[in-house]
Scaffold this motif. Structure first.
Motif: not given
Length: 239
Positions: A56-59, A101-105, A126-127
């Motif tokens: 999910s984009n955030n929590a 697990e962090f991702n660019p949007q 990206t990244g």
């Protein structure tokens, strides 16, 4: 349970009954609190399943949206982009209690889209050169370096739409569309929460945002709370 011919379930709890289980991966639509499946998230909390990986984009925020599942410690890992509005998220992550697990949007959106499209992986610039690229394959194309990102798939998708017909064809409302279509397509089973249900034919084909073939279960929540994360208003000017 719904009948064999119907996708409609009488409640969010009924829609998740027999579907969610410990240790699953879930894709959940929404952007902040915009376009989140409020009733389905609450039913997921009440189901008691644990050890979840949630894409999910955030929590959400503390105490609402997916933030409720952090409070109850039902989430083991988040695959996310923006995580800055949730203090409990921050506390659990920094305390080593929650995997991230962090991702660019844009990368997160494309990983979900790829999962739904049957594309196993893709290269993106990206990244590159950041912590996001650590441990990942990189390759040069036309003089520029790219990072290999894998697709995301989920056991269950929980999404929010404005309107559905009984076949599951969906219409999203404005920015509440956000991650919902991609999350829906990435799941083996998709459960959608809608505000309005209409009969087949009531939605013009050209107005369908997501075809019903991607939707297996529907639940109606006609009056969602729709909280606003940060309400900002202009102060009145002195006359």
């Amino acid at each position: 349970m719904a009948s064999a011919k119907s996708k409609l379930y009488p409640s969010a709890a009924a829609a998740l009954d027999g579907l969610v289980a410990d240790g699953q991966t879930l894709a959940v639509g929404g952007f902040g609190l915009c376009g989140i499946p409020e009733a389905l998230i609450a039913a997921l909390r009440d189901s008691g399943v644990k050890g979840l990986t949630v894409i999910s984009n955030n929590a959400g925020v503390d105490g609402f949206g997916l933030g409720q599942l952090l409070t109850t410690r039902q989430i083991r890992k988040m695959i996310s982009s923006y995580v800055g509005e949730n203090k409990e998220f921050e506390r659990q992550y920094l305390g080593g209690e929650l995997e991230l697990e962090f991702n660019p949007q844009g990368t997160l959106a494309e990983r979900l889209r790829a999962g739904g499209a049957g594309i196993p992986a893709f290269f993106t610039a990206t990244g590159y050169g950041t912590v996001v690229a650590e441990g990942k394959e990189t390759r040069e194309f036309d003089g520029r370096m790219y990072v290999l990102e894998t697709a995301l798939k989920a056991d269950v998708s929980l999404v929010k739409a404005w309107k559905a017909d009984t076949a599951g064809n969906l219409v999203f409302r404005k920015t509440a569309r956000n991650f919902n279509p991609a999350a829906a397509m990435a799941g083996k089973t998709c459960v959608v929460e809608v505000e309005e249900l209409v009969e087949i034919g009531a939605i013009e084909p050209d107005q369908v945002h997501l075809p019903g073939i991607y939707v297996q279960r529907i639940v109606v929540n006609a009056t969602p709370e729709k909280r606003i994360e940060q309400r900002t208003i202009r102060q009145p000017e002195d006359n």
